[in-house]
Design a protein around this motif. Structure first.
Motif, PDB file in Angstrom:
ATOM      1  N   ARG A 177       0.574  -1.157   0.068  1.00  0.00           N
ATOM      2  CA  ARG A 177      -0.061   0.622  -0.295  1.00  0.00           C
ATOM      3  C   ARG A 177       0.872   1.393   0.250  1.00  0.00           C
ATOM      4  O   ARG A 177       0.442   1.899  -0.730  1.00  0.00           O
ATOM      5  CB  ARG A 177      -1.076  -0.465   1.194  1.00  0.00           C
ATOM      6  CG  ARG A 177      -2.049   1.145   1.464  1.00  0.00           C
ATOM      7  CD  ARG A 177      -3.471   0.835   2.150  1.00  0.00           C
ATOM      8  NE  ARG A 177      -3.199   0.982   3.102  1.00  0.00           N
ATOM      9  CZ  ARG A 177      -2.605  -0.961   4.127  1.00  0.00           C
ATOM     10  NH1 ARG A 177      -3.365  -1.462   3.841  1.00  0.00           N
ATOM     11  NH2 ARG A 177      -2.306   0.038   5.829  1.00  0.00           N
ATOM     12  N   LEU A 178       1.609   0.882   0.974  1.00  0.00           N
ATOM     13  CA  LEU A 178       2.857   2.123   1.103  1.00  0.00           C
ATOM     14  C   LEU A 178       3.607   2.481  -0.555  1.00  0.00           C
ATOM     15  O   LEU A 178       3.431   3.834  -1.282  1.00  0.00           O
ATOM     16  CB  LEU A 178       4.136   2.079   1.519  1.00  0.00           C
ATOM     17  CG  LEU A 178       4.729   3.587   1.821  1.00  0.00           C
ATOM     18  CD1 LEU A 178       3.990   4.459   2.622  1.00  0.00           C
ATOM     19  CD2 LEU A 178       5.620   2.841   2.987  1.00  0.00           C
ATOM     20  N   TRP A 179       3.966   1.409  -1.135  1.00  0.00           N
ATOM     21  CA  TRP A 179       5.244   1.352  -2.365  1.00  0.00           C
ATOM     22  C   TRP A 179       4.041   1.889  -3.311  1.00  0.00           C
ATOM     23  O   TRP A 179       4.038   2.933  -4.216  1.00  0.00           O
ATOM     24  CB  TRP A 179       5.008   0.186  -2.232  1.00  0.00           C
ATOM     25  CG  TRP A 179       6.672   1.054  -3.766  1.00  0.00           C
ATOM     26  CD1 TRP A 179       7.572   1.231  -3.811  1.00  0.00           C
ATOM     27  CD2 TRP A 179       5.575   0.369  -5.067  1.00  0.00           C
ATOM     28  NE1 TRP A 179       8.117   1.054  -5.336  1.00  0.00           N
ATOM     29  CE2 TRP A 179       6.728   0.788  -5.629  1.00  0.00           C
ATOM     30  CE3 TRP A 179       4.742  -0.792  -5.517  1.00  0.00           C
ATOM     31  CZ2 TRP A 179       6.689   0.558  -7.565  1.00  0.00           C
ATOM     32  CZ3 TRP A 179       4.628  -0.325  -7.522  1.00  0.00           C
ATOM     33  CH2 TRP A 179       6.205   0.004  -7.786  1.00  0.00           C
ATOM     34  N   GLN A 180       2.544   1.085  -3.754  1.00  0.00           N
ATOM     35  CA  GLN A 180       2.218   1.386  -4.583  1.00  0.00           C
ATOM     36  C   GLN A 180       0.937   3.604  -4.169  1.00  0.00           C
ATOM     37  O   GLN A 180       1.519   4.549  -5.214  1.00  0.00           O
ATOM     38  CB  GLN A 180       0.341   0.690  -4.552  1.00  0.00           C
ATOM     39  CG  GLN A 180      -0.428   1.259  -5.338  1.00  0.00           C
ATOM     40  CD  GLN A 180       0.177   1.136  -7.200  1.00  0.00           C
ATOM     41  OE1 GLN A 180       0.832   0.290  -7.537  1.00  0.00           O
ATOM     42  NE2 GLN A 180       0.503   1.922  -7.915  1.00  0.00           N
ATOM     43  N   GLY A 181       0.944   3.655  -3.805  1.00  0.00           N
ATOM     44  CA  GLY A 181       0.262   5.151  -3.107  1.00  0.00           C
ATOM     45  C   GLY A 181       1.878   6.282  -3.927  1.00  0.00           C
ATOM     46  O   GLY A 181       1.670   6.887  -4.096  1.00  0.00           O
ATOM     47  N   LEU A 182       2.668   5.375  -3.101  1.00  0.00           N
ATOM     48  CA  LEU A 182       4.166   6.837  -3.562  1.00  0.00           C
ATOM     49  C   LEU A 182       4.097   6.557  -4.798  1.00  0.00           C
ATOM     50  O   LEU A 182       4.950   8.033  -5.109  1.00  0.00           O
ATOM     51  CB  LEU A 182       5.531   6.294  -2.840  1.00  0.00           C
ATOM     52  CG  LEU A 182       5.142   6.753  -0.938  1.00  0.00           C
ATOM     53  CD1 LEU A 182       7.142   5.667  -0.506  1.00  0.00           C
ATOM     54  CD2 LEU A 182       4.825   7.505  -0.756  1.00  0.00           C
ATOM     55  N   THR A 183       4.436   5.468  -5.432  1.00  0.00           N
ATOM     56  CA  THR A 183       4.472   5.096  -7.002  1.00  0.00           C
ATOM     57  C   THR A 183       2.580   5.794  -7.911  1.00  0.00           C
ATOM     58  O   THR A 183       3.563   6.608  -8.963  1.00  0.00           O
ATOM     59  CB  THR A 183       4.123   3.919  -7.309  1.00  0.00           C
ATOM     60  OG1 THR A 183       5.460   3.433  -6.340  1.00  0.00           O
ATOM     61  CG2 THR A 183       4.689   4.231  -8.865  1.00  0.00           C
ATOM     62  N   THR A 184       1.825   6.198  -7.094  1.00  0.00           N
ATOM     63  CA  THR A 184       0.949   7.083  -8.110  1.00  0.00           C
ATOM     64  C   THR A 184       1.397   8.518  -7.766  1.00  0.00           C
ATOM     65  O   THR A 184       1.112   9.395  -9.003  1.00  0.00           O
ATOM     66  CB  THR A 184      -0.206   6.768  -7.689  1.00  0.00           C
ATOM     67  OG1 THR A 184      -1.034   4.920  -7.616  1.00  0.00           O
ATOM     68  CG2 THR A 184      -1.579   7.213  -7.987  1.00  0.00           C
TER      69      THR A 184
END
Length: 311
Positions: free
Chosen positions: A168-175
């Motif tokens: 969740r953290l990585w995907q949020g940051l990637t967006t």
């Protein structure tokens, strides 16, 4: 380290609020970019790409980053990623989709980032309440991102919310990262700076190694030299390849406009929670920056933290 996000101006003024949001955009980028970059350089991700059948680093790179778009042709990826020569992309796509579907790549991406973050940050950190808080704040900011005209951001924002805090953290940051990147490309286009010109200016500003950018993005030296000649004709480069005052001004304007275009998520999240997210990300970014995983060359031009020589 507490993120200092302030801007002089009259309390309550619209301009002050915009300036604070712009500063937030840069502060957060400096912290989420290193964490996002694990997808390119963590050994767990390389192993996952190899397990999918990807042939070499670049096929894995393009498949992992482009997977949210679906099995689009290489021309679309070349356009979205902007700085890569079309031949670099065409050597990886669409062949990658013969080894794994975009959905399979996305699933492997989540698993690999979970392993990479757990290995680097430690199970106690990724299992902590603070890490889960960072993941939720990043996801909320990413959900608030304005994605009209921002293809990579929109594709990443549309993915389902992962249960695991690491994913969740990585995907949020990637967006958020692709949201800023899409804006940066739009600014470059508006300034008349093509892919090679943009990289030449970045290198001339001392933000990245020019040879590294040219070689990894697969441009010929003739292309690089021609872009430099055009920039000199426009009064942006000195004969020795350094920026003229005009070139420095254009480069600063590009960064200022990029910050302004990336402010929406942080305006939505608010100053206090944005500052909280910056504080939570700070030690994670530092661990990535000092891990030895980031290669020399600094393709994104980060100026914060410790980078390898020539990065």
């Amino acid at each position: 380290m507490t993120a200092v996000i302030t801007q002089a101006g009259a309390d309550g003024s619209t301009r002050r609020e915009e300036a604070v949001a712009d500063a937030m955009a840069r502060v957060l980028w400096e912290r989420y970019e290193p964490v996002h970059d694990l997808v390119y350089f963590a050994p767990e991700v390389h192993r996952a790409a190899n397990a999918l059948g990807m042939r070499g680093f670049w096929m894995g790179y393009f498949a992992l980053r482009a997977a949210p778009l679906g099995a689009v042709p290489p021309s679309v990826v070349t356009s979205c990623f902007y700085v890569f020569h079309s031949s670099r992309v065409a050597r990886a796509l669409p062949d990658a989709w013969a080894y794994a579907t975009p959905a399979e790549v996305l699933a492997a991406r989540q698993d690999a980032l979970d392993a990479a973050m757990t290995g680097l940050f430690g199970p106690d950190t990724v299992g902590s309440a603070e890490f889960a808080e960072a993941a939720d704040l990043a996801w909320e900011a990413a959900a608030a991102a304005d994605t009209a005209g921002r293809v990579l951001a929109a594709a990443n924002q549309a993915l389902e919310r992962p249960d695991r805090p690491t994913a969740r953290l990585w995907q949020g940051l990637t967006t958020l990262r692709e949201h800023r990147g899409d804006a940066h490309v739009a600014v470059l286009v508006s300034q008349g700076l093509g892919p090679v010109e943009a990289m030449v200016l970045k290198a001339a500003a001392g933000e990245s190694d020019g040879a590294f950018l040219r070689e990894t993005r697969k441009w010929e030296k003739a292309d690089w030299d021609a872009a430099g000649a055009r920039l000199r004709e426009q009064g942006l480069l000195e004969e020795d390849g350094s920026l003229t005052p005009g070139g420095a001004s254009v480069r600063a304007e590009v960064e200022t406009l990029t910050d302004a275009a990336a402010e929406r998520p942080w305006t939505a999240l608010g100053t206090d929670r944005t500052t909280r997210l910056a504080d939570l990300l700070d030690p994670l970014a530092h661990m990535v920056e000092t891990s030895g995983l980031l290669p020399p060359g600094n393709p994104v031009g980060l100026t914060r933290g410790t980078h390898p020589a020539g990065h």
